[in-house]
Design an enzyme around this catalytic site. Sequence first.
Site, PDB file in Angstrom:
ATOM      1  N   GLU A 128      13.777 -14.116  -0.184  1.00  0.00           N
ATOM      2  CA  GLU A 128      14.271 -15.125   0.766  1.00  0.00           C
ATOM      3  C   GLU A 128      13.369 -16.357   0.757  1.00  0.00           C
ATOM      4  O   GLU A 128      13.763 -17.429   1.227  1.00  0.00           O
ATOM      5  CB  GLU A 128      14.320 -14.544   2.181  1.00  0.00           C
ATOM      6  CG  GLU A 128      15.319 -13.420   2.369  1.00  0.00           C
ATOM      7  CD  GLU A 128      15.175 -12.758   3.742  1.00  0.00           C
ATOM      8  OE1 GLU A 128      14.445 -13.329   4.603  1.00  0.00           O
ATOM      9  OE2 GLU A 128      15.761 -11.689   3.953  1.00  0.00           O
TER      10      GLU A 128
ATOM     11  N   ASP B  68       0.830  -1.193   0.000  1.00  0.00           N
ATOM     12  CA  ASP B  68       0.000   0.000   0.000  1.00  0.00           C
ATOM     13  C   ASP B  68       0.873   1.254   0.000  1.00  0.00           C
ATOM     14  O   ASP B  68       1.915   1.303   0.664  1.00  0.00           O
ATOM     15  CB  ASP B  68      -0.889  -0.012   1.255  1.00  0.00           C
ATOM     16  CG  ASP B  68      -1.767   1.201   1.370  1.00  0.00           C
ATOM     17  OD1 ASP B  68      -2.664   1.363   0.529  1.00  0.00           O
ATOM     18  OD2 ASP B  68      -1.548   2.004   2.308  1.00  0.00           O
TER      19      ASP B  68
END
Length: 537
Positions: free
Chosen positions: A268, A214
């Site tokens: 990751e 956002d």
Amino acid sequence: MQRQAKDPADPVPRPALAWWQARVLYQIFVPSFQDSNGDGIGDLDGVIGRIDHLADLGVGAVWLTPIHPSPLADAGYDITDHAAVGMVFGDLPTFDRLVAALHARDIRLILDFVPNHTGDGHPWFRESRASRDGVRRDWYVWRDPAPDGGPPNNWLSRFGGSAWTQDPETGQFYYHAFLPSQPDLNWRNPAVREAMHDVMRFWLRRGVDGFRIDAAAVLAEDAAFRDEPPDPAFDGDTPPPERNRRTRTDCQLVTLDYLAAMRGVADEFPDRVLLGEVDTAPDKLPAFYGEPIPRLHLPLNYRLLSVPWKAAALGRAIDEFLEALPVGAWPNWVLGSHDKARIASRVGADQARVAAMLLLTLPGTPLLYAGDEIGMPNVSVPVKWMRDPFEQRVPGYGLGRDPYRVPLPWCEGPAGGFSTGEPWLPAPSPPPVPPVAAQVRDPGSLLALYRDLIALRARRPELQAGTYDRLRAEGGVLAYARRLGGDRVTVALNLTASRLEVAVAARHLLLSTLPGRADGQLKGPLVLSPHEGVILV
């Protein structure tokens, strides 16, 4: 009925695509999707109860608006704990059940990640405002008053008024790009960045498949806190928050570093995706994708909502976006969201069917806003029921987002099957369009068309990974071809209320937006009925 013929040729080998490239994404505005416990607010159990709808529609991933603890002053974007589920939405065990239920149906889950600000009830902000010398004082953006005692500069909140609020205890002002109850985090502080990275890892370890970030372009402000210049285009018809050009509070270069670091966190974990709410103007688009450093997989592209619904304008906007993409970037298209007016109200019910075909046949990833698949229009909300702070703070400009956030109608009856209680926003009765239950039974419904389009996209590799060649964008017709290897699909869209003849090389009709048009070989020239779109091979 939108009938589909067996494809006349075997499809070409399917290219290797990431899930977020191959699938249709579906945004759920959680408070208005489905309430399971009668409190009038949609929740996670409600989403679980509607997974059959998602699977039948054929979407491959859902994006949920914020589900965290919040006073809901701004529909959940005023978060008081980023690593928890708000009681009104459920709890962590319910969230885990939702992840498992979605994944069991091969549907991925994307969460709304709100890194720019917190709610003013967040423990971080309570500690920050307690003392000028507190450990977390620098976790937010604080400044001394201007010499006259007023705000530090002329920055404006996107929700109206000054972007600065003075704290009576310490005398300083804190910055808020949105509501005063949504103080901005100080992303120049490494501790803030690491804390938000840990939030990402918390949810990724729980099985989340990605995030929609956002306000991703406003994470940083001008380090010198200089005034913003006036916008020379500002006039009496322009909403007051837009009287300045946001050169100091939007798209600062350092924001790109922050997005690159978030991408590193996502990477990751295998097979994750980052969407972002950013400025996709042609000059800014490459940087948000990442050139040369990877940033967002999909900077959300609302371009088609800001151009006239005309063949030439749409064709030009599509070309400009595709030409602005950096090498290797994957396009995406959005025709609606909780912050944008409903496409059915913008273009009309007839053209909403054409818009569905456009969305699902353009190159790249389509993102569908819940309710658009049944043609939900904007719904007028009486002043006394309005909940959107944007309309409350900037009245008279039609900025309120409540009309496209009302609860979805699932069936006939009280609240349209959304809730057994009183909905948080009025659920119109009778609903403005046939509810989901009625459209499921109607082979000529808009919902049936969406299902057919999504299914066709899934089995035609050209529609997922083919090149885009514009054939025509004039005279009320937008036509283009999608090519992959030696195979080609042609799309022709009539954006008018007139019958139009179109010269195309394709001769076999796969799908029409209009019920009753038979599939099969064309006899003579292609004639499009008013408001008709077709897909041919």
